[in-house]
Design an enzyme around this catalytic site. Structure first.
Site, PDB file in Angstrom:
ATOM      1  N   LYS A  83      39.010  26.784  52.875  1.00 25.94           N
ATOM      2  CA  LYS A  83      39.756  25.515  52.658  1.00 25.94           C
ATOM      3  C   LYS A  83      41.346  26.084  52.756  1.00 25.94           C
ATOM      4  O   LYS A  83      42.156  25.450  53.217  1.00 25.94           O
ATOM      5  CB  LYS A  83      39.413  24.752  51.402  1.00 25.94           C
ATOM      6  N   ARG A 136      37.484  16.825  43.387  1.00 28.86           N
ATOM      7  CA  ARG A 136      36.207  17.753  43.009  1.00 28.86           C
ATOM      8  C   ARG A 136      35.287  17.287  42.451  1.00 28.86           C
ATOM      9  O   ARG A 136      33.978  17.902  42.302  1.00 28.86           O
ATOM     10  CB  ARG A 136      36.844  18.872  42.020  1.00 28.86           C
ATOM     11  N   ARG A 155      37.855  38.808  48.761  1.00 25.63           N
ATOM     12  CA  ARG A 155      39.168  38.184  48.288  1.00 25.63           C
ATOM     13  C   ARG A 155      39.150  38.729  46.760  1.00 25.63           C
ATOM     14  O   ARG A 155      40.629  39.062  46.493  1.00 25.63           O
ATOM     15  CB  ARG A 155      38.905  36.842  48.233  1.00 25.63           C
ATOM     16  N   ARG A 182      41.915  37.881  42.693  1.00 23.62           N
ATOM     17  CA  ARG A 182      41.758  36.696  41.971  1.00 23.62           C
ATOM     18  C   ARG A 182      40.603  36.960  40.814  1.00 23.62           C
ATOM     19  O   ARG A 182      39.728  37.266  41.000  1.00 23.62           O
ATOM     20  CB  ARG A 182      41.313  35.576  42.788  1.00 23.62           C
ATOM     21  N   ARG A 239      30.706  28.752  40.237  1.00 24.58           N
ATOM     22  CA  ARG A 239      31.487  28.041  40.782  1.00 24.58           C
ATOM     23  C   ARG A 239      30.700  27.464  41.905  1.00 24.58           C
ATOM     24  O   ARG A 239      30.926  26.319  42.355  1.00 24.58           O
ATOM     25  CB  ARG A 239      32.704  28.825  41.492  1.00 24.58           C
TER      26      ARG A 239
END
Ligand code: AMP
Length: 188
Positions: free
Chosen positions: A14, A89, A128, A134, A145
């Site tokens: 996204k 969300r 990532r 992150r 998540r």
């Protein structure tokens, strides 16, 4: 089209796609995750409050998020349009957004649902985590998540498709292929 909402699980791409599309069509890319990460890095009161939730992979409470999005969408640059990435969300946020937009005399044009299978998501997020560092891209937080996504965010697929505002896009392709489809959709 000038107002789009990007929906999809964490790791679906996204952020990457929203950023590319927004800069191509010259409208602001509004990522609540980026806003929160900046606040966290700067140690602002919002950042300090958000940190514990983000580090666990939980959603930051609505009472913080609703004010944040109201303020951001009221800014001058957002009047020309926007791509929302990471908001809403949950159903409370989606209903709040409807009211907020009504008050601002704005309307979104469509909701794009980026679809990617779970096993691909986990691999992408782990990668990532290594590349970008992150702090929420660790195996344990990734699991949380995805769970939060399924429980709280995935119901928005029905919320928006019931209004015939949802467009599904296969996100399990190369970055360029997905970008090409999104651009085509935008100009349709
Ligand atoms: P993202 O970059 O969109 O994956 O967001 C990273 C983290 O920021 C999420 O795991 C949440 O902790 C928090 N976050 C971002 N957007 C929201 C939102 N709309 N509501 C609640 N928490 C959010």
């Amino acid at each position: 089209m000038k107002r789009l909402i990007f929906l999809g699980p964490p790791g679906a791409g996204k952020g990457t796609q929203a950023k590319i599309l927004a800069s191509t069509v010259e409208i602001p890319h509004i990522s609540t995750g980026d806003i929160l990460r900046n606040a966290k890095a700067q140690g602002t009161p919002l950042g300090l409050k958000a940190k514990e939730y983000m580090d666990r992979g939980d959603l930051v409470p609505d009472e913080l998020m609703l004010g944040l999005i109201r303020e951001r969408l009221s800014q001058p640059d957002a009047q020309a349009g926007w791509i929302l990435d990471g908001f809403p969300r949950n159903v409370t946020q989606a209903s709040f957004l409807d009211e907020l937009l009504q008050g601002l005399n704005q309307k979104y044009d469509c909701v794009i649902n980026l679809e990617v299978p779970d096993e691909v998501l986990v691999g992408r997020m782990l990668e990532r985590g290594k590349k970008e560092g992150r702090t929420d891209d660790t195996p344990e937080t990734i699991r949380r998540r995805l769970e939060v996504y399924r429980q709280k965010t995935a119901p928005l697929i029905d919320f928006y498709s019931a209004r015939e505002q949802l467009v599904s896009v296969d996100g399990n392709r190369s970055l360029e292929e997905v970008t090409a489809e999104l651009k085509q959709l935008f100009h349709r």
